[in-house]
Structure formats: structure tokens, C-alpha cells
Design a protein around this motif. Sequence first.
Motif, short mmCIF file in Angstrom:
data_model
loop_
_atom_site.label_atom_id
_atom_site.label_comp_id
_atom_site.label_asym_id
_atom_site.label_seq_id
_atom_site.Cartn_x
_atom_site.Cartn_y
_atom_site.Cartn_z
N GLN A 94 0.83 -1.21 0.00
CA GLN A 94 0.00 0.00 0.00
C GLN A 94 0.86 1.25 0.00
OE1 GLN A 94 -3.37 0.35 0.06
NE2 GLN A 94 -4.10 -1.75 0.38
N ALA A 95 1.86 1.26 0.88
CA ALA A 95 2.72 2.44 1.00
C ALA A 95 3.59 2.61 -0.24
CB ALA A 95 3.59 2.32 2.25
N ALA A 96 4.08 1.50 -0.80
CA ALA A 96 4.92 1.59 -1.99
C ALA A 96 4.12 2.14 -3.16
CB ALA A 96 5.49 0.21 -2.33
N GLY A 153 1.53 4.08 -2.96
CA GLY A 153 1.28 5.48 -2.68
C GLY A 153 2.49 6.35 -2.97
N ARG A 154 3.68 5.86 -2.63
CA ARG A 154 4.89 6.66 -2.86
C ARG A 154 5.12 6.87 -4.36
NH1 ARG A 154 9.11 8.71 -0.30
NH2 ARG A 154 11.16 8.75 -1.29
N LEU A 155 4.79 5.83 -5.17
CA LEU A 155 4.99 5.96 -6.61
C LEU A 155 3.80 6.61 -7.31
CD1 LEU A 155 6.59 2.51 -7.56
CD2 LEU A 155 7.74 4.69 -7.20
N GLY A 156 2.69 6.73 -6.60
CA GLY A 156 1.51 7.31 -7.21
C GLY A 156 0.85 6.40 -8.24
N VAL A 157 0.86 5.07 -7.96
CA VAL A 157 0.24 4.10 -8.87
C VAL A 157 -0.82 3.33 -8.11
CG1 VAL A 157 2.37 3.88 -10.21
CG2 VAL A 157 1.93 2.28 -8.33
N PRO A 158 -1.78 2.69 -8.78
CA PRO A 158 -2.77 1.87 -8.08
C PRO A 158 -2.11 0.71 -7.35
CG PRO A 158 -3.46 2.32 -10.34
CD PRO A 158 -2.05 2.76 -10.24
N VAL A 159 -2.71 0.31 -6.25
CA VAL A 159 -2.18 -0.84 -5.49
C VAL A 159 -2.16 -2.08 -6.38
CG1 VAL A 159 -2.54 -2.34 -3.51
CG2 VAL A 159 -2.96 0.11 -3.31
N ALA A 160 -3.19 -2.24 -7.21
CA ALA A 160 -3.22 -3.40 -8.11
C ALA A 160 -2.03 -3.40 -9.06
CB ALA A 160 -4.52 -3.40 -8.91
N ALA A 161 -1.59 -2.20 -9.49
CA ALA A 161 -0.44 -2.12 -10.38
C ALA A 161 0.83 -2.57 -9.67
CB ALA A 161 -0.28 -0.69 -10.91
N TRP A 162 0.98 -2.16 -8.39
CA TRP A 162 2.15 -2.59 -7.63
C TRP A 162 2.11 -4.11 -7.41
CZ3 TRP A 162 6.75 -0.65 -6.27
CH2 TRP A 162 7.50 -1.40 -5.36
N ARG A 163 0.94 -4.64 -7.09
CA ARG A 163 0.83 -6.09 -6.87
C ARG A 163 1.22 -6.86 -8.13
NH1 ARG A 163 -5.02 -5.69 -3.83
NH2 ARG A 163 -4.23 -5.32 -1.70
N TRP A 164 0.74 -6.37 -9.28
CA TRP A 164 1.10 -7.05 -10.52
C TRP A 164 2.59 -6.94 -10.80
CZ3 TRP A 164 0.30 -10.73 -13.59
CH2 TRP A 164 0.87 -10.76 -14.87
#
Length: 469
Positions: free
Chosen positions: A11-13, A15-26
Motif C-alpha cells: 500500500q505504501a509503496a 502510494g509513494r509511486l503514485g500508482v494503483p495498489v493493483a499495479a504494484w501487486r502485478w
Amino acid sequence: MGKQREFYDEQAAAGRLGVPVAAWRWAAGSGLVPPADAGPGQWSRSAVDAVDAEGVRAALRGPMSAGQAADRLTEALGQPLPRCRPRVTAAAVGHLVKAGLLVWLGGEASCPDVHPDQLAALARRRDLPALLDRHVPLGPDQAAIRLGVRRVDYDQVVRLGWITPVASVMIDYKSHGGWTKVPLYSGVDLALLPVLRPGVDWEALRTVPAGRRSPLAGLTPVAPGRDVVLLAEVARIARVGRAAVVNWRRRHSDFPAPVGGTDVHPEFDRSAVATWLLDHDKIEIPSQIPSATLLLGGADGATRLRLDGPLLLLADDAQDEDHLAGWTTEDDANTLAKLTAGEFGASLRRLTVPGAAPLAVPGEVRLIDLFRNGSGGLKVTLAWPAALRGAASDSQARGVVRHGLAYAGPGESCPCKRHACGGVVPVSWCAEHGASAEPVLEWHPGGGIRCAHLARSRSAAAASASSGV
């Protein structure tokens, strides 16, 4: 100014990058970002800052809901859906995520959102049926479909102790009094049931009419810890002779030890034997009921159909009929009925059945029986004169390969391909049998009854000549 965060969860990562959480998970699940370096699910600030935010955002497509993913996987199993294959559910997608085959991008864990590209790659896998069996447990109704029997017959299988739940789930049946605990069964265990219980007539069980008492109702349940087999039944399970099992037991030190019986007739735990046979490739897990592919000729051209669980019975006498039975859908059964309704039936341009060479029938294929069993399956039976059956051609037009039996034997210069029956398949440039020669030939279906009879006669005559009889 507050203290800067040193470690970031997803979640925090995001937010720091300004991308959706789903994008970070993928990105994390597909390897686009480095693995967590600060503990499980935790990234250091330097690792997060080094990630290309635009690349992470661009990599996400969708996501696709669990319901959509389930429909896509169901389509991948085949259209129409093969017999003994229940539809894939949204909950099944959750099990595939738990197995690591899909990345969870959001939504409830039991019905997760997934990436459409990854789902499409999974749907293309040829081992998809086996993956579903291995990772997706089934409720009782789905289990009955997977086994190809009525629900009442499946309940008897459970009562007999032939299969036990591997998990359970609470489901809110509002019309049945609220929350209910539903057992779940392994797809692998279900697929292996007909293999490990060879004494059961599974085909008969799958064709019990609606309202009829279950054939399993009179059987005695397995006593706890006493589901045992003798060497003879181990041989039936593995489809070998008893001597082969005796040899395995002597040669392999890890063969299961007896749990009872006598030295002459030892008894072995059925599940232990099944595990050993699987581990040593003596049996395999059936992931799909075999199917036959039919290419039928009609007034509107060729129609391709599928029969699941086909049974092909070929006659030995030219005066008899061949029969083909198998399971199909309502729509395909109606199509078969229309195609074969004419006075001369339909032509079978090509029939491909597991365990047999492709064959064809030039006409008189008829639908002679329609049977609906208690579980809703529809079984059809086709018939045709055995004398018409022959080997299928590989040409674009398909149909029967015909052999021409010359009244005068072919000369040495004949370039036509010769067959064991003495017949040839003429080529246009042959001086004896080509288009310009107008040869006198007796034609018969290649690979058919007449062809086989001629081949045997020639072989017997050659054997007699060589022995001087």
C-alpha cells in the motif's frame, strides 16, 4: 517535518509511486519490481525509489474480475463444455491464486481480481484440466458432474467411504435456513475413482435413468482403516497381470508393506498402493474423458461435432453394422438428428477416436438411439453398414480412401502405391491405371472389411507358396 518512512508495504509503496495498489501487486508478482528486501511484503525506500513508476502503471491491464476469469477458463475447456467438467467458478479463481498460478490484484481473496494477460496465458495451457483438478476442490454437486453421475449416486460414493472431503466452506443458503457447512472434494481424488475402483461398472452408473435407485445403495461401506486390496486387484488397477505386481513388489523396496491378509494373499492399503503406482508412473490421473471428433457431410457442407466418452464397435461381418456411442449436448444431438434424417443418412467424412485409426463412411450413417440419464447427460448412438466403412483420406475433401483391385496385376513400371490387399491407389500419370488408361478395377474401401479379407487371403497364399504346400 516528520521522519521519513524506511520500509514500505504494498500500500505504501504504491502510494509513494503514485500508482494503483493493483499495479504494484502485478509488478511484484510478475517480477517487474525487485523482490521484497526488507522482510515479507516489505521493501526498502531505496528499492521503491529505484522503480520506474510509469512502467509499473503501464504494465497493469484490467484488472479482470473473478467472474470474468472463470467464464474465460470455462470457455478454454471447450465449447461445448466437455462431459464430466463442471463450469469454472469465481471461487476456483481464488484457489488458482492460492496455488500461485495467478497474481491477486484486489477484491476478496476468495474471488480475486486478476490480470487478463496472465489469465489468457493460463487458459492456453494444454494441461489446464489437470491444473484445475490439482488445485480446485469441488462441492458435492460439482463433484457429481466431475464424476459423471447423479448427485444421489455421488452421495452413495461418499457414504461408502470411497472419497473423503479435503476441506469445507461455509455458504449462506438463504432459502435453506442460512449458513451451511459444505464439504469440498479433491478433483484428483475424483478423477482417480474409476481407476482405483475397477470393480464398479462406471459406464452403467453414468447411465442410470432418473428416479431409479442407485446401484451403489446395497453396497457395504468401507470400515475405517480397512480399505484394502489384494495383489489381483492391484493388477486390475494398473492394467497388468498379477505376475507383474509380484515382480514390482520383489524389485522395489518401497512397495507398500501388507496391512493384513496372509503370506499367500497379502492385503495392502488402497491409498498407499495408489500413491506408489502414481509415483512410479504405473497409472496416471485421468484429466479428461476421451472424445471423438466427427466430420459429417450434409447438404450445407461439413459439420464438425464432438462425442465425449466414445465407444466404437466395429463389426467383423460385412452384413452387420458398426456402432458409435458417446455423450453430447442437446444442440449437437439435434444437429445429428437433422443431418442423419434423410433416406440415405449422412456421410461421415472423418471420424477420429482415441485408440483407432481415422475412418470414414461414404453414406448411410444414421442416429439410432437417444438416451438421457438421471444426471442430465445425453447419449447418442450412430450406426452404419460395416461394408461401407474404410480408412479416412487425408485430402482436403476427406472421405474414404478407395483401393482399386486390378483384374490384371500391375506391371513393374506401375508407379501407383500398392497395398496388402493387392489393390492400388492410381496416380494420373500411370500408364496402366492413370486417367488416360481407363483401367478395369474392382473398388473397395481401403482398410475396410473387404480390404482386410483380401489382405489375409494374399498373406495366407504367400505363406503356403513359400512353404511349398
